[in-house]
Design a protein around this motif. Structure first.
Motif, PDB file in Angstrom:
ATOM      1  N   ARG A 107       0.842  -1.217   0.000  1.00 36.61           N
ATOM      2  CA  ARG A 107       0.000   0.000   0.000  1.00 36.61           C
ATOM      3  C   ARG A 107       0.871   1.257   0.000  1.00 36.61           C
ATOM      4  N   VAL A 108       1.960   1.236   0.750  1.00 39.94           N
ATOM      5  CA  VAL A 108       2.860   2.396   0.787  1.00 39.94           C
ATOM      6  C   VAL A 108       3.516   2.593  -0.576  1.00 39.94           C
ATOM      7  N   VAL A 109       3.966   1.511  -1.198  1.00 39.28           N
ATOM      8  CA  VAL A 109       4.584   1.609  -2.529  1.00 39.28           C
ATOM      9  C   VAL A 109       3.603   2.211  -3.528  1.00 39.28           C
ATOM     10  N   GLU A 110       2.329   1.899  -3.370  1.00 39.62           N
ATOM     11  CA  GLU A 110       1.315   2.420  -4.288  1.00 39.62           C
ATOM     12  C   GLU A 110       0.991   3.896  -4.020  1.00 39.62           C
ATOM     13  N   GLY A 111       0.880   4.267  -2.743  1.00 42.25           N
ATOM     14  CA  GLY A 111       0.350   5.599  -2.471  1.00 42.25           C
ATOM     15  C   GLY A 111       1.081   6.427  -1.440  1.00 42.25           C
ATOM     16  N   GLY A 112       2.260   6.000  -1.020  1.00 38.93           N
ATOM     17  CA  GLY A 112       2.993   6.754  -0.015  1.00 38.93           C
ATOM     18  C   GLY A 112       3.773   7.917  -0.598  1.00 38.93           C
TER      19      GLY A 112
ATOM     20  N   PHE B 142      11.729   3.338   0.739  1.00 38.25           N
ATOM     21  CA  PHE B 142      12.051   2.459   1.871  1.00 38.25           C
ATOM     22  C   PHE B 142      11.235   1.167   1.801  1.00 38.25           C
ATOM     23  N   SER B 143       9.959   1.287   1.442  1.00 42.78           N
ATOM     24  CA  SER B 143       9.092   0.106   1.385  1.00 42.78           C
ATOM     25  C   SER B 143       9.519  -0.833   0.262  1.00 42.78           C
ATOM     26  N   ALA B 144       9.866  -0.263  -0.894  1.00 39.01           N
ATOM     27  CA  ALA B 144      10.331  -1.096  -2.007  1.00 39.01           C
ATOM     28  C   ALA B 144      11.641  -1.801  -1.649  1.00 39.01           C
ATOM     29  N   ARG B 145      12.516  -1.082  -0.936  1.00 37.40           N
ATOM     30  CA  ARG B 145      13.783  -1.701  -0.519  1.00 37.40           C
ATOM     31  C   ARG B 145      13.505  -2.858   0.459  1.00 37.40           C
TER      32      ARG B 145
ATOM     33  N   LEU C 157       3.503  -3.142  -8.498  1.00 38.32           N
ATOM     34  CA  LEU C 157       4.902  -2.884  -8.848  1.00 38.32           C
ATOM     35  C   LEU C 157       5.054  -2.646 -10.349  1.00 38.32           C
ATOM     36  N   LEU C 158       4.347  -3.439 -11.147  1.00 35.49           N
ATOM     37  CA  LEU C 158       4.425  -3.255 -12.600  1.00 35.49           C
ATOM     38  C   LEU C 158       3.898  -1.893 -13.025  1.00 35.49           C
ATOM     39  N   LYS C 159       2.895  -1.418 -12.320  1.00 39.64           N
ATOM     40  CA  LYS C 159       2.320  -0.107 -12.652  1.00 39.64           C
ATOM     41  C   LYS C 159       3.367   0.983 -12.546  1.00 39.64           C
ATOM     42  N   ILE C 160       4.266   0.857 -11.587  1.00 44.24           N
ATOM     43  CA  ILE C 160       5.332   1.854 -11.416  1.00 44.24           C
ATOM     44  C   ILE C 160       6.298   1.794 -12.588  1.00 44.24           C
TER      45      ILE C 160
ATOM     46  N   GLY D  13      10.714   8.351  -9.253  1.00 42.94           N
ATOM     47  CA  GLY D  13      12.137   8.646  -9.265  1.00 42.94           C
ATOM     48  C   GLY D  13      12.963   7.437  -9.675  1.00 42.94           C
ATOM     49  N   THR D  14      14.193   7.705 -10.072  1.00 42.62           N
ATOM     50  CA  THR D  14      15.089   6.642 -10.523  1.00 42.62           C
ATOM     51  C   THR D  14      15.305   5.599  -9.436  1.00 42.62           C
ATOM     52  N   GLU D  15      15.507   6.053  -8.198  1.00 44.17           N
ATOM     53  CA  GLU D  15      15.766   5.129  -7.100  1.00 44.17           C
ATOM     54  C   GLU D  15      14.612   4.153  -6.927  1.00 44.17           C
ATOM     55  N   LEU D  16      13.384   4.665  -6.967  1.00 38.95           N
ATOM     56  CA  LEU D  16      12.217   3.801  -6.807  1.00 38.95           C
ATOM     57  C   LEU D  16      12.114   2.815  -7.960  1.00 38.95           C
ATOM     58  N   LEU D  17      12.326   3.290  -9.196  1.00 41.08           N
ATOM     59  CA  LEU D  17      12.255   2.407 -10.356  1.00 41.08           C
ATOM     60  C   LEU D  17      13.254   1.263 -10.245  1.00 41.08           C
ATOM     61  N   CYS D  18      14.473   1.573  -9.823  1.00 35.93           N
ATOM     62  CA  CYS D  18      15.506   0.539  -9.682  1.00 35.93           C
ATOM     63  C   CYS D  18      15.118  -0.481  -8.615  1.00 35.93           C
ATOM     64  N   LEU D  19      14.596   0.003  -7.504  1.00 33.71           N
ATOM     65  CA  LEU D  19      14.194  -0.896  -6.417  1.00 33.71           C
ATOM     66  C   LEU D  19      13.029  -1.787  -6.840  1.00 33.71           C
ATOM     67  N   VAL D  20      12.060  -1.205  -7.528  1.00 31.02           N
ATOM     68  CA  VAL D  20      10.901  -1.983  -7.981  1.00 31.02           C
ATOM     69  C   VAL D  20      11.335  -3.053  -8.974  1.00 31.02           C
ATOM     70  N   CYS D  21      12.243  -2.702  -9.880  1.00 28.03           N
ATOM     71  CA  CYS D  21      12.773  -3.704 -10.813  1.00 28.03           C
ATOM     72  C   CYS D  21      13.470  -4.829 -10.048  1.00 28.03           C
ATOM     73  N   GLY D  22      14.142  -4.470  -8.969  1.00 32.32           N
ATOM     74  CA  GLY D  22      14.798  -5.483  -8.144  1.00 32.32           C
ATOM     75  C   GLY D  22      13.801  -6.428  -7.494  1.00 32.32           C
TER      76      GLY D  22
END
Length: 562
Positions: free
Chosen positions: A241-246, A253-256, A280-283, A291-300
């Motif tokens: 939920r945080v990854v979606e709307g935080g 932090f949540s994605a990590r 996650l795919l939506k991001i 942001g780049t950091e979030l995209l990299c973490l989500v891909c991970g």
């Protein structure tokens, strides 16, 4: 008019009531351990009594300025409940209750009342009805000399502050010590209810509280026991939920945290079950302002999830291929690398996914990244090349049509050392793809460039260049073209060194060339035949045999005697 109540006297009365409640709870907790009936219900009540005493102890340390009606009423109700609890404990200890069902009902009512009191105290504190500025806060232990007991004592104080509503302050304190000393995380995980309470704050409507809570769970997930406790505390759903709307920071932090937790394949299904894959795919697919950091973490995270075949299939069906290709085309190096790495992972050993990548323009995107005109890093090109070798197993013609060979040749000629090594590996792969690729490379001028790498100080570079050139020379047209450069044969013969054991790749190339009449003539006239004579390798003997056969024998003998 009645006499006005003295504020200091009211505060003193509230302090006395708090002390009385704390003492009674302490006594009841002690008594509860000796009760032999309804043990599960008394254990549940004991846990709630322990939480209640933590709240009261923390409030006792706050500054009570004047009469506080809400607090006074709450403590009075607590004292009444404690009296009832004492009566129930006495009857259970003496086995003097009238019936089991009635006592079970009474204990359930007691449990509900304790929950109500805990909620009341939280509400009082959250509403700002207590003065915090002079509240007693335990000092943080010294980083270098703190004992295990010091750490546990400090964390219990943090836990108490969390319980009474001082969420942000307590979470910041925990995050600070967790960054300095991992013992705080390990010991905190072992405190009953500590992690559960932090997980609850992930759903806080206060952005700052949510951010520090997300940082805390990310730290906790860095340890195997922490992952297990987070899972049992139900952390997966609020993290998604945080990854979606935080906020930006809480999302990262949540994605990590999710990435750390899904390193354990047992947790992958939990993320999928809570709708994590589409979120996650939506991001990635609709990168937007992410942001780049979030995209990299989500891909991970998605890379970890793709280890499960069923989830990987769902990802592809939900648009992962198209989204990742777009992401790799439109974002900077870090996001490109993450997207390409994920593409490579899901395409590995999966023909249908490779075909999907090709259908959606994946080869054009990858070859475009290899274009010298592209402003990308060497690391990005490395990952793109790895994707090409995985995805284009039977589509090298498409790569050639899009100019892949020209890009590689450019880097071989003008690239820095690291880029040249990458280009050499790409040359070796392309050369092994088909005879068509060999011919295109021969016409483009690869062979003359590869000869220069045969004298490299790096053994790996020499080996790759030698094997690539040897493969190219299996094609008659390439042998003919290679011999047309008068210097190529001379350079190869000159490089042979009887004193060194690094002639294998050179001899392999010369064996291929010895099939050509023109090449044999140039070997004979090179002036370096004695280099071959001194070598004992089988390839050297084969070259000598070919050079000394039929109409070359007399010419060879003349050179041999000179």
């Amino acid at each position: 008019m009645g006499e006005e109540e003295n504020p200091s006297s009211s505060a003193s009365t509230e302090k006395q009531q708090l002390k009385q409640a704390i003492m009674q709870i302490s006594s009841l907790i002690s008594v509860s351990h000796s009760i032999k009936v309804f043990t599960a219900k008394w254990q549940s009540a004991r846990i709630k009594l322990e939480e209640l005493i933590s709240h009261l102890a923390a409030i006792e340390n706050c500054e009570l300025n004047g009469r506080n009606p809400s607090l006074s009423a709450a403590v009075a109700e607590i004292l009444a409940t404690l009296a009832n609890c004492g009566d129930l404990a006495r009857r259970c200890s003496e086995f003097s209750y009238s019936g089991k069902l009635l006592m079970q009902s009474d204990l359930d009512m007691l449990s509900a009342k304790l929950d109500f009191h805990i909620g009341s105290l939280r509400g009082i504190y959250a509403a700002g009805l207590l003065e915090q500025s002079h509240a007693l806060v335990v000092s943080r232990p010294c980083f270098t000399s703190a004992s295990k007991d010091d750490v546990r004592f400090y964390l219990n104080d943090v836990f108490s502050r969390l319980k009474i509503g001082r969420k942000r302050e307590a979470l910041i304190a925990f995050n600070e010590v967790a960054r300095e000393d991992e013992r705080y995380i390990k010991i905190g995980v072992a405190i009953d209810g500590f992690v559960n309470l932090i997980v609850n704050f992930l759903d806080s409507h206060d952005r700052e509280v949510q951010e520090v809570a997300a940082e805390a769970v990310s730290s906790i997930a860095g340890f195997p026991p922490g992952k297990a406790v987070l899972l049992s505390a139900g952390a997966i759903a609020p993290l998604i939920r945080v990854v979606e709307g935080g906020s930006k920071l809480s999302k990262e932090f949540s994605a990590r945290c999710l990435m750390k937790m899904t390193e354990n394949s047992d947790n992958v299904w939990a993320v999928s079950a809570h709708g994590g894959v589409p979120a996650l795919l939506k991001i990635c697919v609709g990168a937007g302002d992410s942001g780049t950091e979030l995209l990299c973490l989500v891909c991970g995270v998605l890379k970890n999830l793709s280890a499960v075949e069923e989830i990987k299939r769902f990802m592809v069906e939900d648009g992962a291929v198209e989204g990742l290709i777009t992401l790799a085309e439109s974002r900077g190096d870090e996001a490109q690398i993450s997207a390409l790495d994920l593409l490579h992972t899901i395409a590995h050993r999966d023909e249908s996914i490779r075909e999907a990548i090709i259908t959606h323009g994946g080869i054009q995107m990858l070859v475009g990244i290899m274009d010298p005109a592209s402003a990308v890093s060497t690391k990005t090109r490395e990952v793109a090349f790895r994707c090409i070798t995985t995805i284009c197993l039977s589509s090298e013609t498409s790569c050639l049509t899009l100019g892949f060979a020209d890009h590689i040749l450019h880097f071989l000629r003008f690239g820095e050392a690291s880029v040249q090594e990458l280009a050499l590996k790409a040359s070796f792969w392309l050369c092994g793809a088909s005879d068509c690729a060999k011919q295109v490379m021969g016409e483009a001028g690869f062979m003359d460039v590869l000869v220069k790498f045969l004298d490299s100080k790096s053994f790996d570079i020499r080996e790759i260049a030698g094997e690539t050139l040897s493969n190219m020379l299996l094609l008659p047209k390439n042998r003919k073209r290679f011999v047309q450069n008068d210097q190529n044969i001379v350079v190869l013969m000159q490089m042979l060194d009887p004193e060194q054991g690094n002639n294998k790749h050179l001899l392999s190339i010369l064996v291929s060339l010895s099939r050509s009449n023109s090449a044999r003539k140039k070997m004979l006239s090179s002036g370096y035949l004695k280099n071959i004579e001194k070598l004992a390798e089988d390839d050297a003997k084969e070259i000598v045999r070919k050079l000394s056969s039929s109409r070359f024998r007399n010419v060879f003998n003349v050179f041999w005697r000179s």
